[in-house]
Scaffold this motif. Structure first.
Motif, PDB file in Angstrom:
ATOM      1  N   PHE A 210      -6.133  -0.970   3.392  1.00  0.00           N
ATOM      2  CA  PHE A 210      -5.301  -2.062   2.882  1.00  0.00           C
ATOM      3  C   PHE A 210      -4.613  -2.830   4.015  1.00  0.00           C
ATOM      4  N   SER A 211      -4.655  -2.298   5.231  1.00  0.00           N
ATOM      5  CA  SER A 211      -3.962  -2.913   6.361  1.00  0.00           C
ATOM      6  C   SER A 211      -4.872  -3.914   7.069  1.00  0.00           C
ATOM      7  N   ASP A 212      -4.509  -4.285   8.293  1.00  0.00           N
ATOM      8  CA  ASP A 212      -5.279  -5.266   9.045  1.00  0.00           C
ATOM      9  C   ASP A 212      -6.416  -4.643   9.861  1.00  0.00           C
ATOM     10  N   ILE A 213      -6.694  -3.374   9.646  1.00  0.00           N
ATOM     11  CA  ILE A 213      -7.716  -2.676  10.418  1.00  0.00           C
ATOM     12  C   ILE A 213      -9.112  -3.005   9.886  1.00  0.00           C
ATOM     13  N   SER A 214     -10.127  -2.902  10.742  1.00  0.00           N
ATOM     14  CA  SER A 214     -11.505  -3.168  10.314  1.00  0.00           C
ATOM     15  C   SER A 214     -11.961  -2.141   9.278  1.00  0.00           C
ATOM     16  N   PRO A 215     -12.593  -2.580   8.194  1.00  0.00           N
ATOM     17  CA  PRO A 215     -13.111  -1.642   7.193  1.00  0.00           C
ATOM     18  C   PRO A 215     -14.111  -0.652   7.782  1.00  0.00           C
ATOM     19  N   ASN A 216     -14.788  -1.023   8.871  1.00  0.00           N
ATOM     20  CA  ASN A 216     -15.755  -0.114   9.490  1.00  0.00           C
ATOM     21  C   ASN A 216     -15.118   1.174   9.986  1.00  0.00           C
ATOM     22  N   LEU A 217     -13.816   1.132  10.255  1.00  0.00           N
ATOM     23  CA  LEU A 217     -13.119   2.294  10.785  1.00  0.00           C
ATOM     24  C   LEU A 217     -12.554   3.186   9.688  1.00  0.00           C
ATOM     25  N   CYS A 218     -12.639   2.729   8.459  1.00  0.00           N
ATOM     26  CA  CYS A 218     -11.991   3.418   7.347  1.00  0.00           C
ATOM     27  C   CYS A 218     -12.986   4.209   6.502  1.00  0.00           C
ATOM     28  N   GLU A 230      -0.626   8.142  -3.539  1.00  0.00           N
ATOM     29  CA  GLU A 230       0.524   7.384  -4.042  1.00  0.00           C
ATOM     30  C   GLU A 230       1.003   7.866  -5.410  1.00  0.00           C
ATOM     31  N   HIS A 231       0.208   8.691  -6.043  1.00  0.00           N
ATOM     32  CA  HIS A 231       0.592   9.272  -7.324  1.00  0.00           C
ATOM     33  C   HIS A 231       1.526  10.466  -7.136  1.00  0.00           C
ATOM     34  N   HIS A 232       1.643  10.949  -5.905  1.00  0.00           N
ATOM     35  CA  HIS A 232       2.429  12.151  -5.627  1.00  0.00           C
ATOM     36  C   HIS A 232       3.535  11.819  -4.628  1.00  0.00           C
ATOM     37  N   SER A 233       4.792  11.917  -5.073  1.00  0.00           N
ATOM     38  CA  SER A 233       5.926  11.424  -4.293  1.00  0.00           C
ATOM     39  C   SER A 233       6.229  12.250  -3.051  1.00  0.00           C
ATOM     40  N   GLN A 234       5.643  13.451  -2.933  1.00  0.00           N
ATOM     41  CA  GLN A 234       5.984  14.291  -1.785  1.00  0.00           C
ATOM     42  C   GLN A 234       5.178  13.967  -0.528  1.00  0.00           C
ATOM     43  N   VAL A 235       4.217  13.049  -0.609  1.00  0.00           N
ATOM     44  CA  VAL A 235       3.405  12.704   0.561  1.00  0.00           C
ATOM     45  C   VAL A 235       4.227  11.829   1.504  1.00  0.00           C
ATOM     46  N   LEU A 236       4.473  12.339   2.700  1.00  0.00           N
ATOM     47  CA  LEU A 236       5.281  11.625   3.672  1.00  0.00           C
ATOM     48  C   LEU A 236       4.456  10.739   4.582  1.00  0.00           C
ATOM     49  N   ALA A 237       3.295  11.244   5.027  1.00  0.00           N
ATOM     50  CA  ALA A 237       2.534  10.521   6.046  1.00  0.00           C
ATOM     51  C   ALA A 237       1.086  10.962   6.050  1.00  0.00           C
ATOM     52  N   VAL A 238       0.250  10.078   6.603  1.00  0.00           N
ATOM     53  CA  VAL A 238      -1.146  10.367   6.917  1.00  0.00           C
ATOM     54  C   VAL A 238      -1.280  10.204   8.430  1.00  0.00           C
ATOM     55  N   VAL A 239      -1.817  11.219   9.102  1.00  0.00           N
ATOM     56  CA  VAL A 239      -1.997  11.165  10.554  1.00  0.00           C
ATOM     57  C   VAL A 239      -3.492  11.220  10.847  1.00  0.00           C
ATOM     58  N   GLN A 240      -4.002  10.249  11.610  1.00  0.00           N
ATOM     59  CA  GLN A 240      -5.432  10.002  11.756  1.00  0.00           C
ATOM     60  C   GLN A 240      -5.817   9.843  13.233  1.00  0.00           C
ATOM     61  N   GLY A 241      -7.136   9.814  13.492  1.00  0.00           N
ATOM     62  CA  GLY A 241      -7.678   9.512  14.803  1.00  0.00           C
ATOM     63  C   GLY A 241      -8.696   8.388  14.689  1.00  0.00           C
ATOM     64  N   HIS A 242      -9.818   8.508  15.423  1.00  0.00           N
ATOM     65  CA  HIS A 242     -10.994   7.658  15.268  1.00  0.00           C
ATOM     66  C   HIS A 242     -10.890   6.307  15.972  1.00  0.00           C
ATOM     67  N   LEU A 259      -3.351   8.006  16.000  1.00  0.00           N
ATOM     68  CA  LEU A 259      -3.068   8.344  17.388  1.00  0.00           C
ATOM     69  C   LEU A 259      -4.098   7.718  18.320  1.00  0.00           C
ATOM     70  N   GLN A 260      -3.680   7.353  19.501  1.00  0.00           N
ATOM     71  CA  GLN A 260      -4.602   6.836  20.508  1.00  0.00           C
ATOM     72  C   GLN A 260      -5.575   7.930  20.953  1.00  0.00           C
ATOM     73  N   GLY A 261      -6.804   7.508  21.263  1.00  0.00           N
ATOM     74  CA  GLY A 261      -7.820   8.443  21.721  1.00  0.00           C
ATOM     75  C   GLY A 261      -7.583   8.869  23.160  1.00  0.00           C
TER      76      GLY A 261
END
Length: 300
Positions: A210-218, A230-242, A259-261
């Motif tokens: 949903f952000s400005d990132i390329s769909p190829n990376l998602c 988003e259906h579960h209120s306890q989710v604080l964050a998603v932490v990713q690489g790639h 995170l940066q590679g």
């Protein structure tokens, strides 16, 4: 329950369901802190462009020493731990994997692994998992959950083709990444069963399409996964690489941090971080070298 009402994580594993002060005995305990790095792409091969494959040994060693000095509770590596030789020789690639895994295990504590696409460039998932060492019940698993300091972590595996076939020995296009419906149902079940535990999602490919990132990376079905989160209120964050340059976005109370590679730039250039989940529920990123600092507040 609204996300703004879901407060607060504490290191001792207690969760309060309304705004208020933490019990004194709990507030005196230290926040949860863990080291994180991604995209080391280690291989004993010449540099290609900005990818300094062999330098990742020294870079990981530096990061692990810093994690030890900081007394981190555990380490997470977010995928693409190793690369391969020019011919893609499985036996030789396994020696690269063993070497970089040995550096991670110098930590002397828990090290959790997330599968990246390059981890199956000439190996099967089973081969990769047999040569890496997740703690306890996570051993040998590509997607799993674990709890540290009262926070639940859910590790996802998006290394599947559109037809649901798993990545294996390079049988994939890296732009085609999918989380199978069975895994999404498992994710939903984990979240539903542990609504009172603050939760952080870990994966290699990105979910914030949903952000400005390329769909190829998602992840190709990222919208479906995000809908569940988003259906579960306890989710604080998603932490990713790639995405080696790194990225950040936020939607509906959930932070999406990429995170940066580590592979980019010659040593001593480097990038890694210590993540602190504070008693308030805020998440603080203490970045090292080129990794920026960041505070991700716990609010809707």
């Amino acid at each position: 329950m609204r996300r703004s009402e879901f407060i607060k994580y504490v290191a001792g594993g207690i969760v309060l369901l309304s705004v208020g002060k933490l019990p004194a005995a709990t507030a005196s305990r230290k926040p949860l802190r863990f080291g994180v790095l991604t995209d080391t792409h280690y291989a004993d091969r010449p540099t290609a462009g900005t990818r300094h494959y062999a330098d990742s040994i020294a870079k990981v060693r530096e990061a692990v020493e810093e994690f030890k000095r900081a007394e981190c509770d555990f380490i997470v590596e977010l995928g693409d731990l190793k690369d391969m030789d020019a011919e893609g020789t499985p036996a030789l690639t396994l020696t690269y994997l063993d070497r970089i895994e040995q550096e991670l295990q110098r930590f002397g504590g828990k090290v959790y692994h997330v599968l990246g696409n390059h981890d199956m460039d000439c190996l099967t998932k089973d081969e990769f998992l047999a040569h890496t060492f997740n703690p306890q019940r996570a051993r040998g698993k590509a997607h799993y959950s674990f709890v540290e300091g009262g926070v639940r972590f859910i590790v996802l595996d998006a290394n599947f083709k559109a037809d649901g076939e798993p990545y294996s020995r390079g049988n994939f296009d890296w732009r085609e990444a999918l989380i199978p419906e069975s895994q999404i149902e498992w994710l939903d079940g984990e979240l539903a069963a542990h609504r009172k535990q603050p939760t952080i999602i870990l994966l290699h490919q990105m979910l914030d399409s949903f952000s400005d990132i390329s769909p190829n990376l998602c992840v190709n079905n990222a919208e479906r996964v995000v809908e569940v989160l988003e259906h579960h209120s306890q989710v604080l964050a998603v932490v990713q690489g790639h995405h080696h340059p790194g990225h950040y976005s936020h939607r509906r109370g959930i932070h999406y941090l990429t995170l940066q590679g580590m592979i980019e730039q010659a040593a001593p250039a480097n990038s890694y971080a210590i993540v602190e989940v504070q008693l308030s529920g805020d998440i603080k990123i203490d970045g090292y070298r080129s990794c920026p600092d960041r505070v991700m507040p716990h609010k809707s």
